[in-house]
Design a protein around this motif. Structure first.
Motif, PDB file in Angstrom:
ATOM      1  N   GLY A  27       0.823  -0.838  -0.808  1.00 14.57           N
ATOM      2  CA  GLY A  27       0.191   0.490  -0.145  1.00 14.57           C
ATOM      3  C   GLY A  27       1.024   1.212  -0.146  1.00 14.57           C
ATOM      4  O   GLY A  27       1.494   1.711   0.928  1.00 14.57           O
ATOM      5  N   SER A  29       1.442   4.714  -0.347  1.00 11.57           N
ATOM      6  CA  SER A  29       0.286   6.419   0.831  1.00 11.57           C
ATOM      7  C   SER A  29       1.501   7.414   1.040  1.00 11.57           C
ATOM      8  O   SER A  29       2.594   6.574   0.368  1.00 11.57           O
ATOM      9  N   THR A  66      -4.065   6.157  -1.679  1.00 12.07           N
ATOM     10  CA  THR A  66      -3.108   4.786  -1.370  1.00 12.07           C
ATOM     11  C   THR A  66      -3.885   4.178  -2.442  1.00 12.07           C
ATOM     12  O   THR A  66      -4.769   4.365  -3.130  1.00 12.07           O
TER      13      THR A  66
END
Length: 111
Positions: A27, A29, A66
């Motif tokens: 992820g 982000s 994200t």
């Protein structure tokens, strides 16, 4: 007196010390400030000797907070990877860029 706020990008995750495996998902982000519509975002994974493009020239207004990326099998295991996110304007000039603060690890695929 007017204040001009500079564009900025901050990689929030992965920001160092994490461990992922080939075939797994990261992820990615970030926080983007003062980068305006029409600007394009690029994301890459950098290692000791090679850089892999993850996303190239995605408009900032369609870039999610994200982004989930599956690590492809051609990325070799290593403990020295960083994510870099950059924004460029329509003239292809870099407005802002940031990388993971500390390297993270990508291991061989889990069985």
């Amino acid at each position: 007196i007017s204040t001009v706020t500079q564009p900025s990008i901050t990689v929030l995750s992965p920001n160092g010390g994490e461990t992922y495996s080939v075939g797994g998902r990261i992820g990615i982000s970030h926080r983007i400030e003062n980068v305006f519509t029409g600007s394009k975002i690029s994301v890459s994974l950098g290692g000791e000797t090679t850089t892999w493009p993850i996303l190239t020239d995605v408009y900032v207004d369609s870039f999610p907070e994200t982004y989930w990326w599956t690590i492809p099998s051609n990325v070799p295991p290593d403990n020295n990877y960083k994510i870099t996110i950059s924004a460029r304007n329509s003239s292809n000039q870099i407005l802002a860029s940031d990388s993971s603060d500390i390297p993270f690890t990508i291991t061989a695929p889990t069985q």
